[in-house]
Every structure is written in C-alpha cells, then in structure tokens.
Design a protein around this motif. Sequence first.
Motif, short mmCIF file in Angstrom:
data_model
loop_
_atom_site.label_atom_id
_atom_site.label_comp_id
_atom_site.label_asym_id
_atom_site.label_seq_id
_atom_site.Cartn_x
_atom_site.Cartn_y
_atom_site.Cartn_z
N ARG A 1 10.50 -47.89 11.57
CA ARG A 1 9.74 -49.09 11.19
C ARG A 1 9.66 -49.26 9.68
N TYR A 2 10.53 -48.55 8.95
CA TYR A 2 10.59 -48.61 7.48
C TYR A 2 9.29 -48.15 6.83
N GLN A 3 8.62 -47.19 7.42
CA GLN A 3 7.41 -46.62 6.86
C GLN A 3 7.70 -45.20 6.41
N THR A 4 6.87 -44.72 5.48
CA THR A 4 7.03 -43.35 5.00
C THR A 4 5.67 -42.81 4.61
N THR A 5 5.59 -41.52 4.45
CA THR A 5 4.38 -40.86 3.96
C THR A 5 4.61 -40.50 2.50
N ILE A 6 3.65 -40.84 1.66
CA ILE A 6 3.77 -40.48 0.24
C ILE A 6 3.50 -38.98 0.13
N PRO A 7 4.45 -38.22 -0.42
CA PRO A 7 4.28 -36.76 -0.51
C PRO A 7 3.02 -36.38 -1.29
N ASP A 8 2.44 -35.26 -0.92
CA ASP A 8 1.19 -34.77 -1.51
C ASP A 8 1.24 -34.70 -3.05
N PRO A 9 2.30 -34.15 -3.66
CA PRO A 9 2.30 -34.10 -5.13
C PRO A 9 2.23 -35.49 -5.77
N ILE A 10 2.84 -36.48 -5.12
CA ILE A 10 2.81 -37.85 -5.65
C ILE A 10 1.41 -38.44 -5.49
N ARG A 11 0.81 -38.23 -4.30
CA ARG A 11 -0.56 -38.73 -4.06
C ARG A 11 -1.52 -38.14 -5.09
N LYS A 12 -1.38 -36.84 -5.36
CA LYS A 12 -2.26 -36.18 -6.32
C LYS A 12 -2.03 -36.71 -7.73
N ALA A 13 -0.77 -36.88 -8.09
CA ALA A 13 -0.45 -37.37 -9.45
C ALA A 13 -0.98 -38.78 -9.68
N LEU A 14 -0.96 -39.60 -8.64
CA LEU A 14 -1.44 -40.99 -8.77
C LEU A 14 -2.92 -41.12 -8.43
N GLY A 15 -3.52 -40.04 -7.94
CA GLY A 15 -4.94 -40.10 -7.57
C GLY A 15 -5.17 -41.00 -6.37
N LEU A 16 -4.25 -40.96 -5.40
CA LEU A 16 -4.34 -41.84 -4.24
C LEU A 16 -5.17 -41.22 -3.13
N LEU B 1 9.10 -34.20 -14.89
CA LEU B 1 7.97 -33.31 -15.06
C LEU B 1 7.80 -32.37 -13.89
N ALA B 2 8.33 -32.74 -12.74
CA ALA B 2 8.19 -31.92 -11.54
C ALA B 2 9.43 -32.12 -10.69
N PRO B 3 9.69 -31.20 -9.75
CA PRO B 3 10.83 -31.37 -8.86
C PRO B 3 10.69 -32.67 -8.06
N CYS B 4 11.81 -33.15 -7.58
CA CYS B 4 11.83 -34.37 -6.79
C CYS B 4 11.05 -34.15 -5.49
N SER B 5 10.24 -35.13 -5.13
CA SER B 5 9.54 -35.10 -3.84
C SER B 5 10.20 -36.12 -2.93
N GLU B 6 10.52 -35.71 -1.72
CA GLU B 6 11.20 -36.60 -0.77
C GLU B 6 10.31 -36.90 0.41
N SER B 7 10.58 -38.04 1.04
CA SER B 7 9.96 -38.38 2.31
C SER B 7 10.99 -39.14 3.14
N THR B 8 10.76 -39.22 4.43
CA THR B 8 11.71 -39.85 5.35
C THR B 8 11.23 -41.24 5.73
N LEU B 9 12.16 -42.17 5.80
CA LEU B 9 11.86 -43.54 6.23
C LEU B 9 11.94 -43.59 7.75
N THR B 10 10.89 -44.09 8.39
CA THR B 10 10.87 -44.16 9.85
C THR B 10 11.66 -45.37 10.34
#
Length: 110
Positions: free
Chosen positions: A16-31, A5-14
């Motif tokens: 410490r194995y942590q990442t930031t959820i990209p804005d389009p994903i946060r909006k789509a999930l209502g996070l 439905l939308a282009p792929c959203s990427e984020s980087t693993l730190t």
Amino acid sequence: MTVTLAPCSESTLTDRYQTTIPDPIRKALGLNKRDKICYTIESDGRVVISRADQTESDPIIGQFLNFLAQDIETNPQHVKALSPDLVNHVQALVSYVDLDLDAPLLDEDE
C-alpha cells in the motif's frame, strides 16, 4: 559534498506504499505518533525528510472554534460565568493530578 552523520537507515515499502520511519530517524527528528513529516524533493532528485511545521492549525479545531465564536456572537445571552462553587469543585477533582503535557503517551493511552 555529502556528509553522513550516521549509517543509512532503511525501511520497506508495503503493498500500500506505506513504510515505518526507522527509530534513529524518528529520534533525530523528534517524531512521535501522529506527528506529520515533510518530504522535500531537491533539484538533484534526492528527497529530504523533515519534521513538518507544527504551527499548522488543525482544520477541524479551527472550524469548531469558528462555530463557537459565531454562536457566542449570535447568542451572547448564553455565555455565563462559572460559579465559584463549580470552580472549587473542579479544582478539588484535579488537585492530585500531576500532568506533563510534553510527556509521550503510552500505547494504552492512545
């Protein structure tokens, strides 16, 4: 068949194995901040991310409420009604407050 439905959203693993959820994903999930997310591993190896069930109870709040219930049961003589004066005083203190419990918190409020 895969539907995108939308282009792929990427984020980087730190480191410490942590990442930031990209804005389009946060909006789509209502996070919002502090919301929980759920990862489901499908049989083909794909991982589906979704908003975690928000009906789960907070274990700390649950323990506190159990403590209060036990204390009330053990010491019912400590339970007292609020006086009308106190109720009126509290209502006067908050009468001007406009509160929207669904509004997101500002960064300085966290």
